[in-house]
Design an enzyme around this catalytic site. Structure first.
Site, PDB file in Angstrom:
ATOM      1  N   ARG A 101      -5.799  -5.898  -0.363  1.00 14.21           N
ATOM      2  CA  ARG A 101      -7.250  -5.771  -0.266  1.00 14.21           C
ATOM      3  C   ARG A 101      -7.710  -4.318  -0.249  1.00 14.21           C
ATOM      4  NH1 ARG A 101      -8.617  -8.967   4.363  1.00 14.21           N
ATOM      5  NH2 ARG A 101      -8.425 -10.751   2.977  1.00 14.21           N
TER       6      ARG A 101
ATOM      7  N   TYR B 293      -0.048   4.923  12.410  1.00 17.44           N
ATOM      8  CA  TYR B 293       0.174   3.548  12.843  1.00 17.44           C
ATOM      9  C   TYR B 293       1.503   3.471  13.585  1.00 17.44           C
ATOM     10  CZ  TYR B 293      -3.334   1.963   9.350  1.00 17.44           C
ATOM     11  OH  TYR B 293      -4.465   1.754   8.611  1.00 17.44           O
TER      12      TYR B 293
ATOM     13  N   HIS C 222       3.753  -9.508   1.064  1.00 17.62           N
ATOM     14  CA  HIS C 222       3.407  -8.595   2.161  1.00 17.62           C
ATOM     15  C   HIS C 222       4.657  -8.046   2.839  1.00 17.62           C
ATOM     16  CE1 HIS C 222       1.421  -7.624   6.169  1.00 17.62           C
ATOM     17  NE2 HIS C 222       0.618  -7.030   5.307  1.00 17.62           N
TER      18      HIS C 222
ATOM     19  N   ARG D 116       0.868  -1.183   0.000  1.00 20.29           N
ATOM     20  CA  ARG D 116       0.000   0.000   0.000  1.00 20.29           C
ATOM     21  C   ARG D 116       0.903   1.229   0.000  1.00 20.29           C
ATOM     22  NH1 ARG D 116      -4.926  -2.341   1.312  1.00 20.29           N
ATOM     23  NH2 ARG D 116      -4.845  -4.002   2.887  1.00 20.29           N
TER      24      ARG D 116
ATOM     25  N   ARG E  29      -3.332  -6.936  19.214  1.00 17.56           N
ATOM     26  CA  ARG E  29      -4.320  -5.880  19.057  1.00 17.56           C
ATOM     27  C   ARG E  29      -5.725  -6.425  18.805  1.00 17.56           C
ATOM     28  NH1 ARG E  29      -3.528  -3.113  13.768  1.00 17.56           N
ATOM     29  NH2 ARG E  29      -5.190  -4.460  13.034  1.00 17.56           N
TER      30      ARG E  29
END
EC number: 2.7.4.1
Length: 699
Positions: free
Chosen positions: A419, A482, A449, A389, A578
């Site tokens: 996604r 983040y 990833h 991303r 989390r």
């Protein structure tokens, strides 16, 4: 607050392996769903600034949307195919039934929070979201004119009759079902009509201050549509208008073994994504039952997919108010990330020693600068990068394009199947290819990833590799919201490992042996199990043994079983997870040495860190991978060691010890599946891990 329902044992445990008892494992989907109750708790917390509370409410709603689009959609697909259950022993049908029960509780809590807590509090604070009953005469007149001028011209109401069958309804779009009485101009008897709101229309409308009322007055589009829908059916009587929204499965399924061109196949799949199988219907609570049944029939849904809503069906759209209202006192105080010194010469900086970046407390700028400088440096020969991303208008992409134009060999592994970013990544791939970048789509069947950047630079007579690896994406926006770690290093072994992984991704390389890194789907899973087993053996030998791991989710059955065995041997295990966690802690004789906590605060917890005591010689890895089946077994992931003792100590102190001391934003998972919020013990000071990092790093 209830949490993930405890999974009962549905099969007798194996005599040879009692740890396979399904009752020892929570269900992943139910655990993930329950994370949103912890997010919603932030919206209910009066100590959190008011507009931030609104934001948490909207996040819980958006998360629930994605949960139905992906997790519930996948479960329905599994139910159709008769796919076997996981370690928890529950069938897809059973899980779906429990999801409906639990999601209904969440939806009720969300709307109670909105109607009874946040909306009144916002009103008292001068931010008013007005229902139809609160419009004064001037506001109603302005809204009617707005409807006529700005809304009605783009609407195409559809009366339902044999010539006009039920229309296709786009995923998560706002719609109004209208009950009509009377005859139209052609003498047709009215019954039902559907009004679809195009996505070009704003879902939140701000009423100008000069119209009257307050400076920050807002109205939902759904309220305006319902109020003036009669204008679209002149000569007929509107007996009722009820908003609804359907959620559809959004998990793209491309048979990669059957396609010659993955990008082309994915483009074809994206065209129809908004109209895949329906999984949820949200409808105004006062809608008559017969109309609900009509909608269910058209969407091929059953009653356990219906959620009756006391408010706007698209409540998450109120997030626009957060951006439209410039009231600093109602938001978290701004902070300035610490900037690394010496970034004007990044190669010299990294040559002096490894650089550790802790986002968002430290700026993402050094990563951007490293790549920008590489794109312009005549001594840089090649750049290799993974992109999962990136965000819109990415400086990362700009630098890669510039590097290719400057004659450098640039290879980028673009993950097309990230996604909800598939379309953006297809466009990204096109832009890079047009600039002369070699674009690779990864490995068939395995999402890429891993977060890696490799720069090859000539220094004298030698080539030197500079590497950046991270726990998060190459996305400047998420780097501000983040928590993630990034490591920039010129370590020769790490550089060689990353080089071989890129060769493996872009070519048809054989299995490789890495010196420093762990890699999925080859060595990361085995490496984690090996280190858990090592702690187990140390505990059995009477040595101190401990594991601390932080991640977003955990469900891989072999890892969970290994943790249970370690706990039985006496290993002290702290897991900071989390979201979804299938480990059931605190079971006597099985997991009494395991503690699980979840942190929900200002920033989204995102870094993955694994720490193993290793008999006094700690082993610490940062990683792109959670301990999920997909990450460990079906993705390209990396785990990278932090070799500098000082930097490793920083990671331990900031991301592990600090978070274990949190007694403000921490929740502890109980044996029965409940999460209980941690509070300071009597006389102990309050400690928020994120607030501590803000004060320590950003001050």
């Amino acid at each position: 607050m209830n949490a993930a329902v405890v999974t009962p044992a549905v099969d007798a445990p194996s005599e040879s392996d009692p740890l396979r008892d399904p009752g020892l494992y929570f269900n992943r989907e139910l655990s993930q769903l329950d994370f949103n109750f912890r997010v919603l708790a932030q919206a209910q917390d009066a100590t959190v600034p008011l507009l931030e509370r609104l934001k948490y409410l909207c996040i819980s709603c958006t998360n629930l949307d994605e949960f139905f689009e992906i997790r519930a959609g996948t479960l329905r697909h599994a139910q159709d195919l008769g796919i076997a259950t996981g370690a928890d022993g529950l069938s897809p049908a059973t899980v779906l039934a429990r999801i409906h029960e639990r999601a209904a509780q969440l939806v009720q809590a969300q709307y109670e929070c909105w109607n009874q807590v946040l909306r009144p509090a916002l009103w008292d604070g001068g931010v008013r979201v007005l229902g139809r009953d609160a419009w004064d005469e001037n506001q109603a007149r302005w809204l009617r004119d707005y409807f006529r001028d700005e809304i009605m011209p783009v609407l195409s109401p559809l009366g339902l009759d044999p010539a006009h069958p039920f229309p296709k309804i786009l995923n998560k779009s706002l719609n109004i079902v209208v009950v009509l009485k009377g005859k139209d101009a052609f003498g047709r008897e009215g019954h039902l009509a559907i009004v679809r709101a195009p996505r070009s229309l704003p879902r939140i409308i701000q009423i100008p201050e000069e119209v009257g009322g307050g400076k920050h007055d807002f109205v939902f589009l759904s309220a305006v549509l319902s109020a003036f829908v009669d204008e679209m059916f002149p000569g007929m009587q509107v007996k009722g208008a009820y908003q609804f929204r359907v959620t559809r499965n959004s998990e793209l399924i491309v048979d990669e073994d059957e396609v010659e061109n993955l990008a082309l196949a994915l483009r074809d799949e994206l065209v129809g994504r908004g109209y895949l199988r329906a999984v949820r219907l949200e409808i105004a609570e006062q809608c008559p039952d017969d109309i609900v049944r009509t909608l269910l029939e058209n969407f091929d849904l059953t009653e356990n997919a219906v959620y009756r809503i006391n408010g706007p069906v698209n409540l998450n759209r109120v997030i626009q108010v957060y951006d439209l209202v410039q009231r600093p006192e109602l938001k978290f105080p701004p902070f300035q990330p610490r900037q690394l010194s010496g970034i004007e010469a990044m190669f010299d900086k990294v040559a002096e020693g490894d650089v550790l970046l802790h986002h968002p407390f430290e700026a993402f700028t050094p990563v951007l600068e490293l790549l920008r400088q590489a794109s312009e440096d005549p001594n840089v020969l090649a750049i290799k990068q993974t992109l999962y991303r990136t965000g819109k208008d990415s400086m990362i992409v700009d630098s890669l394009v510039q590097a290719a134009r400057n004659g450098k060999d640039v290879t980028v592994v673009v993950e097309l199947r990230a996604r909800f970013d598939e379309e953006a990544n297809l466009g990204l791939a096109d832009r890079l290819q047009d600039a002369g970048v070699q674009v690779v789509y990864g490995v068939v069947g395995y999402k890429t990833h891993a977060k890696m950047m490799l720069i090859v630079r000539r220094e004298g007579r030698k080539l030197r590799r500079y590497v950046h690896m991270g726990t998060g994406n190459y996305h400047s926006g998420t780097a501000r919201g983040y928590t993630d770690f990034g490591l920039i290093t010129a370590d020769p072994d790490i550089g060689a490992d990353v080089h071989m992984i890129f060769q493996q991704l872009s070519g048809l390389a054989p299995t490789i042996k890495l010196k420093r890194l762990l890699q999925s789907p080859f060595t990361l899973h085995a490496g984690v199990l090996k280190r858990i087993d090592r702690e187990t053996r140390h505990a059995k030998a009477g040595k101190p043994a401990r594991i601390i791991a932080k991640m977003n989710a955990l469900n891989e059955p072999q890892v969970v079983r290994a943790l249970y065995l370690a706990s039985q041997a006496g290993v002290q295990i702290d897991l900071i997870v989390r979201g979804a966690c299938t480990v059931r802690p605190g079971m006597p004789g099985i997991s009494e040495n395991i503690r699980v906590r979840s942190i929900v605060g200002r920033f989204l917890e995102h870094h993955r860190v694994y720490w193993f005591a290793n008999d006094g010689a700690p082993d610490l890895f940062c990683s792109s991978a959670d301990w999920l089946e997909r990450n460990l077994l079906r993705r390209i992931e990396t785990g990278f060691p932090v070799l500098s003792p000082d930097l490793a100590k920083r990671v331990y102190n900031e991301a592990l010890e600090n978070y274990l001391n949190d007694n403000v934003n921490a929740w502890e998972l109980q044996t029965d599946g409940d999460y209980v919020r941690v509070t300071p013990s009597e006389g102990a000071p309050a400690h928020s891990a994120q607030a501590w990092l803000l004060s320590k790093i950003c001050a």
